[in-house]
Write an enzyme that holds these catalytic residues in place. Sequence first.
Site: not given
Length: 287
Positions: A180, A241
Amino acid sequence: MMRRDQSLVSTRWVAEHLGAPGLVVLDATFVLPGGTPTAAELYAQRHLPDAQFFDIDAVADPDSDLPHMLPTPEAFARAIGAMGIGNDTCVVVYDTPGLMSAGRVWWTLRAFGHDRVSIMDGGLKKWQDEGRPLTARTSRTRQAHFTPAVRPGLIASREEVRRALSDGSAQVVDARPAARFTGAEAEARPGLRSGHMPGARNLPFGLLSDPDTGMVLGPEGIRQRFAEAGIDPQRPVIASCGSGVTAAALAFGLHLIGSEAAVYDGAWAEWGRPGDTPVVTGPAGSG
């Protein structure tokens, strides 16, 4: 009952102190949007005896269009007061795998001025593996009074992250999985761009614990992980995050080795939206 500097406690310690006056145990299990069963359903199925459920999605700012942003100090005080937590309460937090979302609740309590909070090493997984008792019964607790004292230094805004990336005043480290981070894998939340902030480093939060036991690495192991990611714990750090949950695991790791990090609460849920925030793809440090 517990030293203020004891940020990581064992399952044995928790088992020996369950039910002790002045101790509240929080189940901080979190499940990504669309995941089943939900965190609340998991808690209803099994949790530590007397544990209260800290719903990360509920103890949040209801007026924000971003996921589980920090609530106002007043709302936070009401929420944890209902869990029996006052300013002198000793709190132990755990989640299901060990260090996925417990750090978020640990960080949230500290961001509002509460230091007497620890994480149970190994989480529910280790507790279960040891054959320790679980229950489906929800325990009632007495209302407590909590007076919040916000620590702005533990909370980073988008503007502060943008400034850090521009002038190098802080290192930015991203706790998302590598795929990601690089943009090879799309984000789970719809509408978000793929990739990472230019100049950010990547340290997937799972690398701070043993995948078999869920137990947190020792100090030298933690230092090695941050060094491999290109992060100097002696310099200011902002952790990010996907939505501000697993970034707190990195902040917890730094805390264990004597450093502190701010958590970017909006995280990629905010930064990755279409707009003028810069996004790059590829390996860490690109851009």
